[in-house]
Design an enzyme around this catalytic site. Structure first.
Site, PDB file in Angstrom:
ATOM      1  N   GLU A   2       0.823  -1.212   0.000  1.00  0.00           N
ATOM      2  CA  GLU A   2       0.000   0.000   0.000  1.00  0.00           C
ATOM      3  C   GLU A   2       0.859   1.265   0.000  1.00  0.00           C
ATOM      4  O   GLU A   2       0.848   2.066   0.948  1.00  0.00           O
ATOM      5  CB  GLU A   2      -0.980  -0.002   1.167  1.00  0.00           C
ATOM      6  CG  GLU A   2      -2.043  -1.075   1.014  1.00  0.00           C
ATOM      7  CD  GLU A   2      -3.213  -0.919   1.974  1.00  0.00           C
ATOM      8  OE1 GLU A   2      -3.059  -0.258   2.999  1.00  0.00           O
ATOM      9  OE2 GLU A   2      -4.279  -1.479   1.683  1.00  0.00           O
ATOM     10  N   GLU A  23      -6.029  -8.263  -0.821  1.00  0.00           N
ATOM     11  CA  GLU A  23      -6.576  -8.107   0.536  1.00  0.00           C
ATOM     12  C   GLU A  23      -8.051  -7.787   0.397  1.00  0.00           C
ATOM     13  O   GLU A  23      -8.413  -6.723  -0.099  1.00  0.00           O
ATOM     14  CB  GLU A  23      -5.913  -6.950   1.290  1.00  0.00           C
ATOM     15  CG  GLU A  23      -4.492  -7.205   1.690  1.00  0.00           C
ATOM     16  CD  GLU A  23      -3.915  -6.047   2.525  1.00  0.00           C
ATOM     17  OE1 GLU A  23      -4.688  -5.295   3.132  1.00  0.00           O
ATOM     18  OE2 GLU A  23      -2.683  -5.913   2.529  1.00  0.00           O
TER      19      GLU A  23
HETATM   20  C1  GAL Z   1      -4.344  -2.771   4.814  1.00  0.00           C
HETATM   21  C2  GAL Z   1      -2.877  -3.151   4.925  1.00  0.00           C
HETATM   22  C3  GAL Z   1      -2.695  -4.385   5.763  1.00  0.00           C
HETATM   23  C4  GAL Z   1      -3.493  -4.296   7.020  1.00  0.00           C
HETATM   24  C5  GAL Z   1      -4.935  -4.080   6.668  1.00  0.00           C
HETATM   25  C6  GAL Z   1      -5.853  -4.005   7.858  1.00  0.00           C
HETATM   26  O1  GAL Z   1      -4.504  -1.429   4.521  1.00  0.00           O
HETATM   27  O2  GAL Z   1      -2.320  -3.375   3.661  1.00  0.00           O
HETATM   28  O3  GAL Z   1      -1.330  -4.542   6.072  1.00  0.00           O
HETATM   29  O4  GAL Z   1      -3.012  -3.261   7.806  1.00  0.00           O
HETATM   30  O5  GAL Z   1      -5.052  -2.866   5.981  1.00  0.00           O
HETATM   31  O6  GAL Z   1      -7.183  -3.815   7.456  1.00  0.00           O
END
Ligand code: GAL
Length: 645
Positions: free
Chosen positions: A142, A312
């Protein structure tokens, strides 16, 4: 479509790894993303590399038939590195160094940091880059999250000066472009120019815009350096970096050009935790805003015109929203199918198991803290079966993503317009909200959309929406005129052509688009609901206030599509329409509500010969590879057009 998950073996005892992988397999997961925050375990002290555990993880994953998507660990530098070189830290707008203690504590412009990154990436890729389990790479994590794209320290200042010199050649050209005579900002040499740090009041938008451009290019070269190393040491594995929804802190299109695959993250219910509209929360608070989700995916797909990888996707409640709501039963299945329909070939869940310690200990995973299956996991076996039906044959780890067939309707998006409008909103106008409102109108009329850059091949679209096109030069105006002349339908938006590429106002908007639009903007305001204007379109009256422009026809043949019927501009045109060659151009000077926006698009779709098929409020229809999907986001239901097991 393959299912994946973000897995952090370094946070658990090695004896647990085999069971985790076997459990993933039972749930239908075939890819585990590993390593993106593990620098302190890979290089616990300078040049003391410990990669054996990563080799063991890859060996074990291979034995369980799970592909490994490897993260380069550069999003979280270890303590020894920042202690040794405090200059790598971020400096904020006020000139304060942002200390170690969270993540992303580095500046993209730090040559020292880049040297350490290259070394650790070379070490990791040199060790496992050709391991048979490794199916791809994620660079860093990110990029730009936590407001880290722009750094205001010495390295960043130096990079900015070089960047400006390359762009303007002489400081006189810079002074002229920025208009530095205003408030005595004139520079005598590039060495005098600083990043736009915190000051008493407004700075110069041209200065800010160039700093955004330069900072964005720093992200691009940071990514390119790592991609070059990975390509050499891990051939054939697609390389990406995970992008965030509606972030736009850097030019994701330029960054994607350095990569093989666009990767993304999505937390649909977490974003509803910030929502204030009670009616929407009651309806989709546990599934998310359908259009925000698919708009982001359409945008990511448009960056390369190819299938994407979700790395994710939310599994339960998160730790970072204002209210941390639980997703509805069925939400994971809904998202995975919506992601597939909008171009994803991989959906990776975040995260495998909730962790009892650290900053994210309140964050859910597929497994609870005690390793029992949490609510989200219950949806996966059925989902994996459905996805396997969609693409017959054994589930394989993803290869290089294929092109996705274009839609007939596209919406234009340019990061430079985003930045210019963020720097000069002139009221509560919000670029993303405006674009999303227009996207929602077209989606609620039953259409699939591409989100594309104005320099993309536009000839394949029958309708082109340009709701937030703002910085327009002659070349772009010429391309859009050619598009319309050849039969396309173009819908220009409220702030079309107000400025040139240096963020200076044109003499009269829409600037070089004026001959095409056949009209000029006379007055505008970012208004107030208590002083709303009324506009009549297709026999209905609508109140508008967010952004309101009075237009004036300047060419024969310009017709009034919608007229102000009340308020300051009563009797003047609010939306114009004009035939040009074989096509039609509409110009709406409004940032309007959903009903009027949809009404104008229904007219434009009609002109394009595309039928409007109005949908229920939370119903959406999508199509990919001839397969149809119908989603009910309020009920968390999906109807698929193919037989299920
Ligand atoms: C994303 C990030 C992850 C984790 C996640 C939690 O933004 O890439 O590492 O922090 O959020 O929701």
């Amino acid at each position: 479509m393959t299912l994946g998950v973000a897995w952090y073996p370094e946070q658990w005892p090695a004896e647990r790894w085999g069971e985790d992988l076997a459990h993933m397999r039972r749930l239908g997961i075939r890819v585990a993303r590993v390593g993106e925050f593990a620098w302190s375990r890979l290089e616990p002290a300078p040049q003391d590399f410990r990669t054996e555990w990563l080799v063991a993880v890859c060996d074990l994953a291979e034995r369980h038939g799970i592909g490994v998507l490897l993260g380069t660990p550069t999003a979280a530098p270890p303590k020894w590195l920042v202690d040794r070189h405090p200059s790598v830290l971020q400096t904020d707008r006020s000139g304060r160094a942002r200390p170690f203690g969270s993540r992303r504590s580095y500046s993209f412009s730090s040559p020292i940091y880049r040297k350490y990154c290259a070394r650790i990436v070379r070490e990791v890729a040199g060790t496992v880059g050709e391991h048979p389990a490794v199916v791809g790479w994620q660079i860093d994590n990110e990029l730009g999250c936590h407001d880290t794209t722009r750094c205001y320290g010495d390295d960043a200042a130096q990079a900015f000066r070089l960047w400006l010199e390359a762009r303007y050649d002489t400081v006189e050209a810079l002074n002229a472009a920025w208009g530095t005579v205003f408030w005595s900002h004139e520079y005598r040499d590039f060495s005098e120019v600083d990043p736009p740090r915190e000051s008493q009041t407004f700075g110069n938008p041209a200065h800010e815009l160039d700093f955004r451009r330069c900072s964005s290019d720093q992200v691009g070269s940071f990514v390119a350096e790592q991609a070059g190393i990975l390509r050499a040491l891990s051939p054939g594995r697609p390389i990406g970096t995970n992008l965030m929804m509606c972030a736009g802190e850097f030019d994701e299109r330029k960054v994607a050009a350095e990569l093989d695959v666009v990767q993304w993250d999505a937390y649909p219910v977490a974003l509803m935790g910030f929502a204030t509209d009670a009616e929407s929360v009651a309806a989709v608070g546990r599934t998310g805003d359908p259009d925000l989700f698919t708009f982001s995916l359409d945008l990511f797909r448009g960056l390369k015109g190819r299938a994407t990888w979700g790395v994710e996707l939310q599994t339960g409640n998160v730790n970072w929203s204002r209210r941390n709501l639980l997703p509805a039963p069925g939400a994971l299945r809904l998202w995975a199918h919506a992601a597939t329909a909008h171009g994803a070939d991989l959906v990776g869940w975040f995260r495998w198991r909730a962790l009892p310690y650290g900053p994210e200990q309140w964050h859910a995973g597929l497994l609870r803290h005690d390793a029992s299956e949490d609510r989200g996991a219950a949806e996966l076996p059925r989902l994996a079966e459905e996805l396997a039906v969609r693409r017959p044959g054994p589930a394989k780890p993803p290869g290089a993503p294929a092109p996705v067939a274009p839609s007939q309707v596209a919406i234009l998006h340019d990061y430079e317009d985003l930045w210019a409008l963020q720097l000069g909103p002139h009221g509560p106008y919000d670029y993303w909200r405006h674009l999303l409102g227009e996207y929602t109108a077209l989606r609620s009329l039953g259409h699939m959309l591409d989100v594309v850059h104005p320099n993309a091949d536009l000839s394949r679209y029958r309708l082109l929406a340009a709701p937030a096109l703002h910085l327009v030069d002659e070349a772009l105006a010429g391309r859009l005129a050619a598009y319309v002349e050849a039969g396309g339908v173009l819908v220009l938006g409220s702030r079309a052509g107000q400025k040139d590429r240096n963020s200076r106002h044109v003499p009269a908007a829409p600037g070089p688009l004026r001959p095409l639009a056949g009209a000029v903007a006379r007055n505008w305001e970012s208004g107030h609901p208590a002083l709303a204007h009324s506009v009549r379109h297709a026999g209905a009256e609508h109140a508008v206030h967010m952004w309101v422009t009075s237009l004036e026809p300047t060419e024969p043949g310009t017709e009034v599509e919608a007229e102000f019927t009340g308020g300051l501009f009563a009797g003047r045109p609010a939306v114009t329409r004009r035939r040009a060659g074989a096509g039609t151009v509409f110009w709406s000077g409004l940032c309007a509500g959903p009903a009027l926006t949809a009404s104008v698009y229904a007219a434009a779709l009609d002109a394009a010969g595309l039928p409007a098929q109005p949908l229920e409020r939370w119903e959406r229809r999508s199509e990919r590879d001839g397969l149809q999907y119908r989603f009910d986001w309020a009920k968390a239901e999906v109807d698929l057009s193919w037989p299920l097991p």
